[in-house]
Structures are given as C-alpha cells and as structure tokens.
Design a protein around this motif. Structure first.
Motif, PDB file in Angstrom:
ATOM      1  N   LEU A  22       0.826  -1.211   0.000  1.00 47.72           N
ATOM      2  CA  LEU A  22       0.000   0.000   0.000  1.00 47.72           C
ATOM      3  C   LEU A  22       0.858   1.257   0.000  1.00 47.72           C
ATOM      4  CD1 LEU A  22      -2.806  -1.059   2.502  1.00 47.72           C
ATOM      5  CD2 LEU A  22      -2.852  -1.129  -0.012  1.00 47.72           C
ATOM      6  N   LYS A  23       2.017   1.164   0.622  1.00 49.86           N
ATOM      7  CA  LYS A  23       2.958   2.289   0.650  1.00 49.86           C
ATOM      8  C   LYS A  23       3.917   2.108  -0.518  1.00 49.86           C
ATOM      9  CE  LYS A  23       6.342   4.558   3.588  1.00 49.86           C
ATOM     10  NZ  LYS A  23       6.911   4.643   4.940  1.00 49.86           N
ATOM     11  N   TYR A  24       3.883   3.037  -1.464  1.00 53.47           N
ATOM     12  CA  TYR A  24       4.649   2.909  -2.696  1.00 53.47           C
ATOM     13  C   TYR A  24       6.038   3.530  -2.593  1.00 53.47           C
ATOM     14  CZ  TYR A  24       5.718   3.589  -7.672  1.00 53.47           C
ATOM     15  OH  TYR A  24       6.306   3.598  -8.895  1.00 53.47           O
ATOM     16  N   GLY A  63      -0.857  24.371   1.872  1.00 55.99           N
ATOM     17  CA  GLY A  63       0.017  23.345   1.321  1.00 55.99           C
ATOM     18  C   GLY A  63       0.685  22.663   2.497  1.00 55.99           C
ATOM     19  N   ILE A  64       0.392  21.394   2.708  1.00 61.84           N
ATOM     20  CA  ILE A  64       0.912  20.642   3.858  1.00 61.84           C
ATOM     21  C   ILE A  64       1.696  19.457   3.331  1.00 61.84           C
ATOM     22  CG2 ILE A  64       0.261  19.251   5.864  1.00 61.84           C
ATOM     23  CD1 ILE A  64      -2.263  21.096   6.031  1.00 61.84           C
ATOM     24  N   SER A  65       2.914  19.291   3.836  1.00 62.39           N
ATOM     25  CA  SER A  65       3.732  18.171   3.366  1.00 62.39           C
ATOM     26  C   SER A  65       4.032  17.220   4.506  1.00 62.39           C
ATOM     27  CB  SER A  65       5.041  18.667   2.743  1.00 62.39           C
ATOM     28  OG  SER A  65       5.956  19.046   3.748  1.00 62.39           O
ATOM     29  N   GLY A  66       4.400  16.017   4.102  1.00 62.31           N
ATOM     30  CA  GLY A  66       4.794  14.990   5.060  1.00 62.31           C
ATOM     31  C   GLY A  66       5.183  13.738   4.314  1.00 62.31           C
ATOM     32  N   HIS A  67       5.618  12.747   5.066  1.00 62.06           N
ATOM     33  CA  HIS A  67       5.959  11.447   4.488  1.00 62.06           C
ATOM     34  C   HIS A  67       4.731  10.551   4.573  1.00 62.06           C
ATOM     35  CE1 HIS A  67      10.216  12.327   4.042  1.00 62.06           C
ATOM     36  NE2 HIS A  67      10.107  12.969   5.192  1.00 62.06           N
ATOM     37  N   VAL A  68       4.518   9.758   3.561  1.00 60.57           N
ATOM     38  CA  VAL A  68       3.341   8.887   3.563  1.00 60.57           C
ATOM     39  C   VAL A  68       3.437   7.840   4.668  1.00 60.57           C
ATOM     40  CG1 VAL A  68       2.807   9.241   1.116  1.00 60.57           C
ATOM     41  CG2 VAL A  68       4.284   7.330   1.783  1.00 60.57           C
ATOM     42  N   ASP A  69       2.272   7.465   5.173  1.00 62.69           N
ATOM     43  CA  ASP A  69       2.208   6.430   6.201  1.00 62.69           C
ATOM     44  C   ASP A  69       2.158   5.044   5.557  1.00 62.69           C
ATOM     45  OD1 ASP A  69      -0.427   6.082   5.313  1.00 62.69           O
ATOM     46  OD2 ASP A  69      -1.328   7.018   7.071  1.00 62.69           O
ATOM     47  N   GLU A  70       1.849   4.050   6.353  1.00 62.67           N
ATOM     48  CA  GLU A  70       1.879   2.666   5.866  1.00 62.67           C
ATOM     49  C   GLU A  70       0.828   2.355   4.806  1.00 62.67           C
ATOM     50  OE1 GLU A  70      -0.827   3.011   9.317  1.00 62.67           O
ATOM     51  OE2 GLU A  70       1.269   3.567   9.049  1.00 62.67           O
ATOM     52  N   GLY A  72      -0.023   4.879   2.525  1.00 66.53           N
ATOM     53  CA  GLY A  72       0.233   5.803   1.427  1.00 66.53           C
ATOM     54  C   GLY A  72      -0.355   7.192   1.583  1.00 66.53           C
ATOM     55  N   LEU A  73      -0.802   7.562   2.793  1.00 61.45           N
ATOM     56  CA  LEU A  73      -1.359   8.895   3.039  1.00 61.45           C
ATOM     57  C   LEU A  73      -0.387   9.763   3.816  1.00 61.45           C
ATOM     58  CD1 LEU A  73      -4.998   8.085   4.272  1.00 61.45           C
ATOM     59  CD2 LEU A  73      -4.326   9.004   2.052  1.00 61.45           C
TER      60      LEU A  73
END
Length: 155
Positions: A22-24, A63-70, A72-73
């Motif tokens: 799910l996390k690409y 505009g909000i950034s972050g690393h995707v979770d497990e 993919g969000l």
C-alpha cells in the motif's frame, strides 16, 4: 488505448494486494486543501477605502507536506478540515476580525501569518512529519497574501 470498462472484480486486500504494497514510496509529498470564509474588518492607520468597516469572502489555501504512512497517506483531507473548522475558522467565519484575532492590523499580510501559525501548531499532533509549506489568503479573487515555510523560519 484503454476504453471504458466496468470493474467486475473489485481488488481485495490480502488476496489481490498485500498491506506492505500500500505504501509505494518514502518521499515527502505536498497535499493541498482550500477553504472559504466571510468576515468583516477595517484597517487602522490607513487612508483608503479599507479604513471603513467592510467585508470579504476570503479563500485560504494550505500546502501541507509529510511522508506517507503505511497505507500511502500524508494526512487525511478530513483531518485538515477538522483542524480548520475547530481551531482556525471559529475565529474567522462571520466574525469581526478586529475583535476575534490577536491585536494586529487585520491586513491579509498579518492574517496569513496567524493562520500559518495556527495550522502549524495543530499539525504537531500528527505523525509523518507533517508541516505547513505555504498558506495563501485571498482577500479578493485577484488579491492575496502568501507565506512560505522558509520565510517563517529564516526571519
């Protein structure tokens, strides 16, 4: 070329795809959400039409950034909306801004920094290293103030 096709077999978890897929990627991604609000204000020490009480239909873009979770969000859009509704909009929508905001001249330039700070503070409770990258505050459809993360840090 792909044509229109009715899906006959909806993809199923742990049969057609497994959770680890799910996390690409592990990249930082920016998501954006916009809101509108109506409010009245006036400007102090200003010799123009805006010294009089008047109103606007404002538009705010985050505009909000972050690393995707497990799965993919970065952050659910509904979480951004909840922060907006509960922690920011309550001070803005259908309000007299000179009364509900901190002591400041209620210019778009001052307000956009306040909005950035409120959202940035709220995001501290979220995982994925979420942070505000920019906020745009439109006072009219063609006039806006903007603040970017690097401007807030490199004062």
């Amino acid at each position: 070329m792909f044509g229109f096709k009715i899906v006959e077999n909806l993809q199923k978890m742990d049969k057609d795809i497994v959770r680890k897929d799910l996390k690409y990627h592990n990249k930082r991604v920016l998501v954006s959400k916009e809101f509108t609000f109506d409010a009245a204000h006036h400007l102090h020490s200003y010799e123009g039409k805006c010294k009089n009480l008047h109103g606007h239909t404002y538009k705010v873009i985050f505009g909000i950034s972050g690393h995707v979770d497990e799965i993919g969000l970065v952050i659910d859009f509904s979480d951004i909306k909840q922060i907006w509704k509960e922690q920011i909009e309550i001070y803005l929508d259908h309000r007299y801004l000179n009364e509900t905001l901190p002591k400041m001249n209620t210019t778009a330039e001052n307000m956009v920094v306040w909005i950035f700070e409120r959202m940035e503070h709220a995001l501290q409770a979220f995982p994925n290293k979420c942070r505000v990258e920019f906020v745009k505050l439109f006072e009219t459809p063609t006039s806006y103030a903007e603040v970017k993360r690097e401007w807030m840090i490199d004062v």
